[in-house]
Structure formats: C-alpha cells, structure tokens
Design an enzyme around this catalytic site. Structure first.
Site, PDB file in Angstrom:
ATOM      1  N   CYS A 267       0.792  -1.240   0.000  1.00  0.00           N
ATOM      2  CA  CYS A 267       0.000   0.000   0.000  1.00  0.00           C
ATOM      3  C   CYS A 267       0.823   1.288   0.000  1.00  0.00           C
ATOM      4  CB  CYS A 267      -0.922   0.005   1.212  1.00  0.00           C
ATOM      5  SG  CYS A 267      -2.059  -1.373   1.197  1.00  0.00           S
TER       6      CYS A 267
HETATM    7  N1  LIG Z   1      -2.464  -6.255   1.419  1.00  0.00           N
HETATM    8  C1  LIG Z   1      -3.011  -5.309   2.128  1.00  0.00           C
HETATM    9  O1  LIG Z   1      -2.720  -5.238   3.304  1.00  0.00           O
HETATM   10  C2  LIG Z   1      -3.991  -4.305   1.545  1.00  0.00           C
HETATM   11  C3  LIG Z   1      -4.596  -3.408   2.419  1.00  0.00           C
HETATM   12  C4  LIG Z   1      -5.526  -2.516   1.930  1.00  0.00           C
HETATM   13  C5  LIG Z   1      -5.807  -2.491   0.571  1.00  0.00           C
HETATM   14  N2  LIG Z   1      -5.197  -3.357  -0.281  1.00  0.00           N
HETATM   15  C6  LIG Z   1      -5.581  -3.316  -1.686  1.00  0.00           C
HETATM   16  O2  LIG Z   1      -6.358  -4.455  -1.998  1.00  0.00           O
HETATM   17  C7  LIG Z   1      -6.111  -4.863  -3.344  1.00  0.00           C
HETATM   18  C8  LIG Z   1      -5.683  -6.312  -3.350  1.00  0.00           C
HETATM   19  O3  LIG Z   1      -4.491  -6.419  -2.610  1.00  0.00           O
HETATM   20  P1  LIG Z   1      -3.968  -7.779  -2.003  1.00  0.00           P
HETATM   21  O4  LIG Z   1      -2.913  -7.395  -1.023  1.00  0.00           O
HETATM   22  O5  LIG Z   1      -5.081  -8.629  -1.549  1.00  0.00           O
HETATM   23  O6  LIG Z   1      -3.284  -8.426  -3.307  1.00  0.00           O
HETATM   24  P2  LIG Z   1      -2.823  -9.949  -3.522  1.00  0.00           P
HETATM   25  O7  LIG Z   1      -1.779  -9.901  -4.575  1.00  0.00           O
HETATM   26  O8  LIG Z   1      -2.524 -10.585  -2.211  1.00  0.00           O
HETATM   27  O9  LIG Z   1      -4.123 -10.669  -4.086  1.00  0.00           O
HETATM   28  C9  LIG Z   1      -4.681 -10.369  -5.309  1.00  0.00           C
HETATM   29  C10 LIG Z   1      -5.220 -11.659  -5.891  1.00  0.00           C
HETATM   30  O10 LIG Z   1      -5.917 -11.336  -7.092  1.00  0.00           O
HETATM   31  C11 LIG Z   1      -5.672 -12.364  -8.035  1.00  0.00           C
HETATM   32  N3  LIG Z   1      -5.982 -11.828  -9.347  1.00  0.00           N
HETATM   33  C12 LIG Z   1      -5.226 -11.061 -10.168  1.00  0.00           C
HETATM   34  N4  LIG Z   1      -5.895 -10.765 -11.287  1.00  0.00           N
HETATM   35  C13 LIG Z   1      -7.102 -11.339 -11.174  1.00  0.00           C
HETATM   36  C14 LIG Z   1      -8.242 -11.392 -12.011  1.00  0.00           C
HETATM   37  N5  LIG Z   1      -8.278 -10.764 -13.181  1.00  0.00           N
HETATM   38  N6  LIG Z   1      -9.298 -12.105 -11.587  1.00  0.00           N
HETATM   39  C15 LIG Z   1      -9.277 -12.754 -10.409  1.00  0.00           C
HETATM   40  N7  LIG Z   1      -8.232 -12.723  -9.574  1.00  0.00           N
HETATM   41  C16 LIG Z   1      -7.162 -12.040  -9.946  1.00  0.00           C
HETATM   42  C17 LIG Z   1      -4.237 -12.748  -7.791  1.00  0.00           C
HETATM   43  O11 LIG Z   1      -3.959 -14.049  -8.289  1.00  0.00           O
HETATM   44  C18 LIG Z   1      -4.168 -12.681  -6.258  1.00  0.00           C
HETATM   45  O12 LIG Z   1      -4.498 -13.924  -5.677  1.00  0.00           O
HETATM   46  C19 LIG Z   1      -5.073  -3.883  -3.884  1.00  0.00           C
HETATM   47  O13 LIG Z   1      -5.739  -2.856  -4.538  1.00  0.00           O
HETATM   48  C20 LIG Z   1      -4.421  -3.352  -2.625  1.00  0.00           C
HETATM   49  O14 LIG Z   1      -3.877  -2.066  -2.834  1.00  0.00           O
HETATM   50  C21 LIG Z   1      -4.289  -4.285   0.191  1.00  0.00           C
END
Ligand SMILES: NC(=O)c1ccc[n+]([C@@H]2O[C@H](COP(=O)([O-])OP(=O)(O)OC[C@H]3O[C@@H](n4cnc5c(N)ncnc54)[C@H](O)[C@@H]3O)[C@@H](O)[C@H]2O)c1
Length: 433
Positions: A267
C-alpha cells in the site's frame, strides 16, 4: 436486500489474496455462502485442498470453511452469475513510470459485465484513485443496458487490512462504504453490516476512494518526515528514536511514526502515486506527496551509505566484503515481502561488490517478484555463522530474533530499526542507519 437480510445471498469474492481471502472468511463466518474467484490455478487448487497460503491467517481457516460447507472457489468466471454480491479485491500496482496499472480492475469489470444480471451488487475494494468505480467500472456495466441503482448496484468500499495485526481484523476494522448512487450505498452497507461490526456509509464512491488514499498518504508523508528527522538528527549525533519516544509523551496533537530502511508492503509505497497521477487531470501539483515519495525512496541509498562509511572506518571496503541482511519481509513477524526495501538493499550492496546473504525466519527462500528475482535462500543463523560476516544489516525487527546473541557475535551491526536498543555492551559495533 431480502437475500442479504436472510443471509441466503451468495457472496462472490474476486482476487483471493491478502484482502480477498480474509474477506471471504468474514462473510462465511456471518453465515453466507461464499464463492471465491482467482486467476491463479495454484491458489484455487490449494484452497480446494483446504490449505491456507497466507500463514498469518492461521492453519485452519480454510479447512474450517471447507468443513462447514457454503464455501467454494473457482477460476471459472462464468460462475459470477451465481453470486448475488460480487466484491473485487484484485491488485492495483504501479506501472514502470509510477502510473496506475488498472489492468486487473478493468479485466475484472469485464468479467463481471459478461454475466451481470438484475439484482446484483458489485463492490470494488482495491485501492485506487478517485472516480475509478464511476469512470472505469460503471460504463462497462451500463453498456449491458442495465441501470445502476435500479437494475444493479455499484459501490466502493476500501480495504483497511493490516496483515499480521492482532488487535483488529476484517470483522472489527470499521468499513467505509460509498455507492455510485444512494440505493447502491444502501445495499452495499446492508451487506457489510452482516459481516463487519461497524459500517460507515459516505455520500459517494469518490469520498470512499479518496478517504483510503488520504489514510495511506498520511502514513507515507509522516514516515517521510521521521526519515528526514532521522537523517538530520543522526548527523547531529542525536538519537532520533529517543526523540520520538520523548515527543510521544505529549498526550495530544502528536502521533509517533518510526523511521526505517525504506517503505514496503502493497500500500504505502504505491497508493500515493495513484492520486498524484489523477491530480494531473485537474492540473493540480501534488508536491507534498511527491516529496514524501522522494525521501522514502532515498532511504535504501542512505542505509547503504551509512553501512559503507561504517565499514570504511574499520578499514574495510564494501567490494569483496560479506554482508548479512536480517529480515526480508517488509515488517516484523510476517512473511510478506512485497515491495520490501530489503530487496533493494541486497541489490545495491551486491552492485557495489559485496557478497550478500540473508536470514528471515518467515521467508525460507525468495521467489520471483515483479521487480526482483534474487534466487536466494535464508541462511542458518548461529553464532558461528554471524562471525563469518563483515557486517550484519538489520532491515526487519522480527520478534524471533535474539538481539543480544546477534550483537555478541557480529563484527559490525548496522541497525535501521533500533532493534538493538536493549543490547548490553558491544555499543561500539552498532551503527544506526
Ligand atoms: N495487502 C493489504 O494489506 C492491503 C490493504 C488494503 C488495501 N489493499 C488493496 O487491496 C487490493 C488487493 O491487494 P492484495 O494485497 O489482496 O493483493 P494480492 O496480490 O494478495 O491478491 C490479489 C489476488 O488477485 C488475483 N488476481 C489477479 N488478477 C485477477 C483477475 N483478473 N481475476 C481474479 N483474480 C485475480 C491474484 O492471483 C491474487 O491472488 C489492492 O488494490 C491493494 O492495494 C491491500
């Protein structure tokens, strides 16, 4: 609304990562049938076997959901039609010029649009710039001839997950919800109220999108401020950590932030640039945010410079030296290495001719990432191993480390986290950076 009320609604979650998987669990715990979607076949296979690939969520979370039923995962996106609510948690990274990469959000919107039907609720949770929900997602759905707020509902609800945090989880972190229109806010808020303790509806998707960015930019700017303070105070021979502790005794108007070797995680290093990019559209400079980014991105260089000066003082060149980096994860006690500054530190030290190893109790080996592919394995940490290195660089202060043992056997320590503050003796061998 009826299906939300009686919990017969099927909740679909797209992107089963750090955000999507615990979210699925929250809705499952609330009694809903959950259907997860991911493009990664290995993740789908692991979940079908009851395995949880995110260790901080505990070994039994997926098994328990499987055993309870009401849980399925798939990479067949035609099954999106089965879900009454679809929540998208796909990545929102940066491109090579620090521009938003919305390709995942767009792809997901297209997948949802293919099977969009009357009565469905769609929520975007991925962090992104204001108006993404309205400008990127909504047109793809309206192109199907369905009307938002009447035939389907569309909202934005930012994820505030902090992986590894013990005092808050998906159920207890208050949830902002902003719809494209009032009916969308109402439906989305009703759904989240079933799984999350406190839901805070806001007047639009844009307010919810911007609030998330403000939260993360607030952290990025304050971390940059203490990083700058660290560089200035260190040059004056003043201990920045003691200064922060002292300032923290003020009961109001001050919140402590802590310096480090650079920003990490999904983030804080990324999200501010989503706003910076979008701000250009309205001709507004974002000097504050960019300055914070500049300072934070400079930190690995600062650390390498402090380290090479400390070696120089001891008559040692970096070239040909052996350096051990402690901690590959970007923060303590997790195995999350995304955007971790340790990778940059290792690459910079190697570029200067050092031989670098690492140890991390949570990361036994490196894997290929977007910007790095180190092919390294964590060494065994022991008194004998520590003696082999010219310098030990503390990048992450995992609780598992015995700092006294490390200090007793390392020739030189460069500490970016104040991890060695309670170490007895050996102070001459410890440099803060
Ligand atoms: N990790 C955190 O702590 C956190 C906190 C707040 C917000 N976010 C936001 O949440 C969002 C997701 O982050 P995350 O940390 O969970 O990412 P991540 O990489 O852990 O998970 C994302 C998942 O989406 C899948 N994916 C990619 N393209 C796809 C598609 N077209 N269809 C279906 N699945 C697909 C990937 O294989 C992966 O499993 C981002 O925008 C991030 O900025 C993350």
């Amino acid at each position: 609304m009826q299906r939300i009320e009686d919990r017969s609604a099927v909740v679909g979650v797209i992107g089963l990562g750090y955000v999507g998987l615990p979210l699925m669990h929250a809705f499952h715990s609330a009694g809903f049938r959950v259907l997860g979607f991911d493009v990664d076949p290995e993740k789908i296979a692991a979940l079908h076997r009851g395995e949880n690939y995110l260790r901080h969520l505990g070994p039994t979370m997926v098994k328990d959901m499987l055993a309870a039923g009401r849980f399925d995962v798939t990479n067949d996106f035609s099954r999106l039609a089965d879900a009454d609510a679809i929540i998208s948690c796909v990545p929102t990274p940066l491109g090579s010029h620090l521009e938003p990469d919305l390709s995942y959000v767009e792809k997901t919107a297209e997948d949802i649009a293919t099977t969009l039907r009357k009565g469905q609720l769609v929520v975007l949770e991925s962090t992104t710039y204001p108006r993404t929900t309205r400008e990127v997602m909504l047109p793809k759905f309206e192109a199907k001839g369905l009307r938002c707020g009447v035939d389907f509902f569309l909202a934005y609800s930012p994820e505030r997950e902090d992986p590894g945090r013990k005092d808050f989880n998906t159920q207890t972190i208050p949830k902002l919800v902003g719809g494209i229109d009032p009916p969308s806010t109402e439906v989305a808020a009703a759904l989240y109220r079933k799984a999350v303790k406190q839901v805070i509806p806001v007047s639009s998707a844009e307010v919810a999108e911007s609030a998330k960015l403000l939260e993360n930019i607030y952290r990025a700017v304050n971390i940059a401020l203490v990083n700058e303070m660290k560089m200035v105070l260190t040059a004056m021979g003043i201990d920045v950590w003691e200064v922060i502790r002292a300032a923290s005794t003020k009961p109001f108007g001050f919140q402590p932030f802590f310096p480090g070797p650079g920003l990490g995680g999904h983030c804080i290093p990324i999200d501010p640039f989503y706003l910076t990019w979008k701000a250009r559209e309205v001709g507004m400079p974002t000097r504050f945010i960019e300055l914070a980014g500049e300072i934070n991105r400079h930190m690995p260089d600062y650390v390498v410079r402090r380290l090479s000066l400390a070696m120089n003082d001891r008559g040692k060149a970096l070239k040909g030296s052996k350096i051990l980096v402690l901690g590959l994860a970007y923060k303590p006690d997790v195995d999350d290495v995304r955007e971790s500054p340790s990778f940059e530190l290792i690459e910079k030290l190697e570029a200067l001719g050092a031989h670098v190893d690492y140890h991390d109790p949570h990361v036994p080996a490196t894997h290929k990432m977007r910007h790095h592919d180190l092919h390294m394995k964590s060494i065994e940490l022991s008194p004998a191993a520590l003696k082999e290195y010219d310098c030990v660089l503390i990048a992450t202060h995992h609780a598992a480390y015995d700092w006294q043992m490390i200090a007793d056997h390392a020739k030189l320590i460069v500490d970016t986290r104040n991890a060695t503050r309670n170490v007895k003796g050996k102070r001459d061998h410890i440099i803060s950076a």
